[in-house]
Design a protein around this motif. Structure first.
Motif, PDB file in Angstrom:
ATOM      1  N   ASN A  74      29.318  33.870  45.071  1.00 21.56           N
ATOM      2  CA  ASN A  74      29.720  35.111  45.738  1.00 21.56           C
ATOM      3  C   ASN A  74      30.188  36.185  44.767  1.00 21.56           C
ATOM      4  N   MET A  75      30.109  35.903  43.468  1.00 21.33           N
ATOM      5  CA  MET A  75      30.552  36.875  42.480  1.00 21.33           C
ATOM      6  C   MET A  75      29.604  38.070  42.463  1.00 21.33           C
ATOM      7  N   SER A  76      30.195  39.257  42.526  1.00 22.56           N
ATOM      8  CA  SER A  76      29.419  40.490  42.407  1.00 22.56           C
ATOM      9  C   SER A  76      30.183  41.426  41.483  1.00 22.56           C
ATOM     10  N   PHE A  77      29.504  42.445  41.011  1.00 24.66           N
ATOM     11  CA  PHE A  77      30.163  43.362  40.076  1.00 24.66           C
ATOM     12  C   PHE A  77      29.532  44.744  40.162  1.00 24.66           C
ATOM     13  N   GLU A  78      30.298  45.699  39.676  1.00 30.06           N
ATOM     14  CA  GLU A  78      29.823  47.075  39.582  1.00 30.06           C
ATOM     15  C   GLU A  78      30.315  47.643  38.260  1.00 30.06           C
ATOM     16  N   ILE A  79      29.398  48.209  37.503  1.00 22.87           N
ATOM     17  CA  ILE A  79      29.779  48.837  36.245  1.00 22.87           C
ATOM     18  C   ILE A  79      30.356  50.207  36.569  1.00 22.87           C
ATOM     19  N   LEU A  80      31.581  50.442  36.097  1.00 30.02           N
ATOM     20  CA  LEU A  80      32.292  51.682  36.390  1.00 30.02           C
ATOM     21  C   LEU A  80      32.133  52.720  35.292  1.00 30.02           C
ATOM     22  N   SER A  81      32.168  52.276  34.032  1.00 32.53           N
ATOM     23  CA  SER A  81      32.034  53.220  32.925  1.00 32.53           C
ATOM     24  C   SER A  81      31.726  52.451  31.654  1.00 32.53           C
ATOM     25  N   SER A  82      31.323  53.191  30.629  1.00 27.90           N
ATOM     26  CA  SER A  82      31.098  52.574  29.328  1.00 27.90           C
ATOM     27  C   SER A  82      31.307  53.604  28.226  1.00 27.90           C
ATOM     28  N   GLU A  83      31.604  53.087  27.050  1.00 30.75           N
ATOM     29  CA  GLU A  83      31.793  53.939  25.892  1.00 30.75           C
ATOM     30  C   GLU A  83      31.248  53.196  24.680  1.00 30.75           C
ATOM     31  N   GLU A  84      30.416  53.878  23.920  1.00 31.58           N
ATOM     32  CA  GLU A  84      29.791  53.276  22.747  1.00 31.58           C
ATOM     33  C   GLU A  84      30.239  54.023  21.496  1.00 31.58           C
ATOM     34  N   LYS A  85      30.671  53.253  20.495  1.00 29.80           N
ATOM     35  CA  LYS A  85      31.077  53.822  19.209  1.00 29.80           C
ATOM     36  C   LYS A  85      30.461  52.979  18.104  1.00 29.80           C
ATOM     37  N   GLY A  86      29.344  53.437  17.575  1.00 33.45           N
ATOM     38  CA  GLY A  86      28.677  52.692  16.509  1.00 33.45           C
ATOM     39  C   GLY A  86      28.249  51.317  16.969  1.00 33.45           C
ATOM     40  N   ASP A  99      38.496  34.560  46.525  1.00 29.59           N
ATOM     41  CA  ASP A  99      39.876  34.492  46.055  1.00 29.59           C
ATOM     42  C   ASP A  99      40.278  33.028  45.855  1.00 29.59           C
ATOM     43  N   ALA A 100      40.441  32.653  44.591  1.00 31.24           N
ATOM     44  CA  ALA A 100      40.753  31.259  44.248  1.00 31.24           C
ATOM     45  C   ALA A 100      42.104  30.810  44.800  1.00 31.24           C
ATOM     46  N   ALA A 101      43.054  31.726  44.951  1.00 28.12           N
ATOM     47  CA  ALA A 101      44.370  31.346  45.476  1.00 28.12           C
ATOM     48  C   ALA A 101      44.244  30.814  46.906  1.00 28.12           C
ATOM     49  N   PHE A 136      35.759  26.361  48.963  1.00 27.67           N
ATOM     50  CA  PHE A 136      35.064  27.582  48.534  1.00 27.67           C
ATOM     51  C   PHE A 136      34.148  28.093  49.639  1.00 27.67           C
ATOM     52  N   GLU A 137      33.403  27.190  50.242  1.00 24.89           N
ATOM     53  CA  GLU A 137      32.473  27.592  51.307  1.00 24.89           C
ATOM     54  C   GLU A 137      33.232  28.165  52.507  1.00 24.89           C
ATOM     55  N   ASN A 138      34.333  27.548  52.897  1.00 28.67           N
ATOM     56  CA  ASN A 138      35.107  28.003  54.056  1.00 28.67           C
ATOM     57  C   ASN A 138      35.769  29.359  53.840  1.00 28.67           C
ATOM     58  N   ASN A 139      36.006  29.719  52.592  1.00 25.51           N
ATOM     59  CA  ASN A 139      36.765  30.941  52.301  1.00 25.51           C
ATOM     60  C   ASN A 139      35.959  31.993  51.551  1.00 25.51           C
ATOM     61  N   LYS A 140      34.641  31.918  51.614  1.00 20.51           N
ATOM     62  CA  LYS A 140      33.815  32.845  50.839  1.00 20.51           C
ATOM     63  C   LYS A 140      33.979  34.300  51.273  1.00 20.51           C
ATOM     64  N   ASP A 164      36.757  37.045  27.141  1.00 21.81           N
ATOM     65  CA  ASP A 164      38.197  36.832  27.040  1.00 21.81           C
ATOM     66  C   ASP A 164      38.723  36.251  28.349  1.00 21.81           C
ATOM     67  N   GLU A 165      39.992  35.913  28.363  1.00 22.69           N
ATOM     68  CA  GLU A 165      40.594  35.264  29.531  1.00 22.69           C
ATOM     69  C   GLU A 165      40.584  36.171  30.760  1.00 22.69           C
ATOM     70  N   GLU A 166      40.798  37.462  30.566  1.00 24.84           N
ATOM     71  CA  GLU A 166      40.807  38.396  31.690  1.00 24.84           C
ATOM     72  C   GLU A 166      39.438  38.436  32.375  1.00 24.84           C
ATOM     73  N   MET A 167      38.377  38.452  31.580  1.00 21.70           N
ATOM     74  CA  MET A 167      37.028  38.448  32.135  1.00 21.70           C
ATOM     75  C   MET A 167      36.756  37.148  32.883  1.00 21.70           C
ATOM     76  N   LEU A 168      37.095  36.024  32.243  1.00 20.00           N
ATOM     77  CA  LEU A 168      36.875  34.723  32.863  1.00 20.00           C
ATOM     78  C   LEU A 168      37.650  34.611  34.176  1.00 20.00           C
ATOM     79  N   ASP A 169      38.875  35.094  34.194  1.00 21.85           N
ATOM     80  CA  ASP A 169      39.688  35.044  35.401  1.00 21.85           C
ATOM     81  C   ASP A 169      39.053  35.876  36.521  1.00 21.85           C
ATOM     82  N   ALA A 170      38.541  37.053  36.181  1.00 19.71           N
ATOM     83  CA  ALA A 170      37.891  37.901  37.186  1.00 19.71           C
ATOM     84  C   ALA A 170      36.632  37.236  37.731  1.00 19.71           C
ATOM     85  N   ILE A 171      35.833  36.666  36.850  1.00 19.55           N
ATOM     86  CA  ILE A 171      34.598  35.987  37.278  1.00 19.55           C
ATOM     87  C   ILE A 171      34.915  34.828  38.209  1.00 19.55           C
ATOM     88  N   LEU A 172      36.005  34.124  37.945  1.00 17.25           N
ATOM     89  CA  LEU A 172      36.378  32.943  38.732  1.00 17.25           C
ATOM     90  C   LEU A 172      37.311  33.256  39.897  1.00 17.25           C
TER      91      LEU A 172
END
Length: 188
Positions: A74-86, A99-101, A136-140, A164-172
Motif C-alpha cells: 500500500n506504499m505510495s509516494f509523491e515527489i514534492l520538490s528537488s534540488e540538484e547541485k553538481g 500505519d504500523a502503529a 496489515f491486511e485488516n488495517n490497509k 537513511d532511517e527516516e526514509m526507511l521509517d516512512a516506507i514502512l
C-alpha cells in the motif's frame, strides 16, 4: 541532392543520439527506487542505492518475503520538490503507507493469546507471521503520511539514493521507529 540528404540524415542522427545519451534526473532515480519497494525488486533497489543493499527486508526466508509484500503493497509516494547541485541532489517526497502503529496494536492483541497455546517454536513463528500479515491486511485503509528529504549522490553518472532511517521509517509506515523504541526500552 544525394549529398544533402546524407548530410541531413547525419545531422538528424547526431541530434537523436545526443538525446538518447541524456542521463536520468534525481526525481526519476527516486521514482524508480521507491517503485522497486512496491514490487519487491531487490535488483533495482540495489541499483539505485548508494550502499550495498543486502535485501534483508525482502528476503524469502521463513515467509518474510510474503510479509514484506503485505508491509509494502500500500506504499505510495509523491515527489514534492528537488534540488540538484553538481554531483549531489535532494528530493523531497511525501510517502504514505499503512500505519504500523495501528497494525502492531491489533497484532499484539491477537498474538497475546498464543503465549500459552502450547505451540512449538516453528508453529508459533508461522502463526505470528500469519497474524502480522492479517493485521496489515485488516488495517490497509489506516495510513500515515511522512514527508522526507532524500539525499542522492552521482556515482558513475548515475544517481544513487543515500538511504537513511527516516526514509526507511516512512516506507514502512512507522514500523522502523516503533522497533527502535521497543529495542531501546528492552535494552535499558
Amino acid at each position: 541532392m544525394k549529398k544533402r540528404f546524407i548530410i541531413l540524415l547525419s545531422v538528424i542522427f547526431l541530434f537523436g543520439a545526443s538525446a538518447c545519451g541524456s542521463k536520468e534526473s534525481p526525481e526519476t532515480a527516486v521514482t524508480n527506487y521507491l517503485n522497486a519497494f512496491n514490487t519487491l525488486d531487490t535488483e533495482t533497489i540495489s541499483l539505485y542505492s548508494s550502499e550495498e543493499y543486502t535485501g534483508e527486508l525482502l528476503n524469502d526466508e521463513s515467509g518474510s518475503a510474503a510479509l514484506s509484500k503485505e508491509m509494502l503493497q500500500n506504499m505510495s509516494f509523491e515527489i514534492l520538490s528537488s534540488e540538484e547541485k553538481g554531483d549531489t541532489a535532494t528530493v523531497t517526497v511525501s510517502i504514505t503507507n499503512t500505519d504500523a502503529a495501528i497494525v502492531l496494536s491489533e497484532y499484539v492483541s491477537s498474538a497475546f493469546g498464543l503465549i500459552f497455546s502450547g505451540l512449538s517454536e516453528e508453529e508459533m513463528d508461522a502463526k505470528m507471521t500469519e497474524l502480522l500479515a492479517a493485521a496489515f491486511e485488516n488495517n490497509k485503509e489506516s495510513t500515515v503520511t511522512n514527508e522526507v528529504t532524500l539525499s542522492l549522490s552521482k556515482e558513475n553518472d548515475q544517481w544513487k539514493v543515500l538511504p537513511d532511517e527516516e526514509m526507511l521509517d516512512a516506507i514502512l509506515g512507522g514500523m522502523y521507529s516503533i522497533a527502535e523504541s521497543m529495542s531501546n526500552a528492552f535494552s535499558e
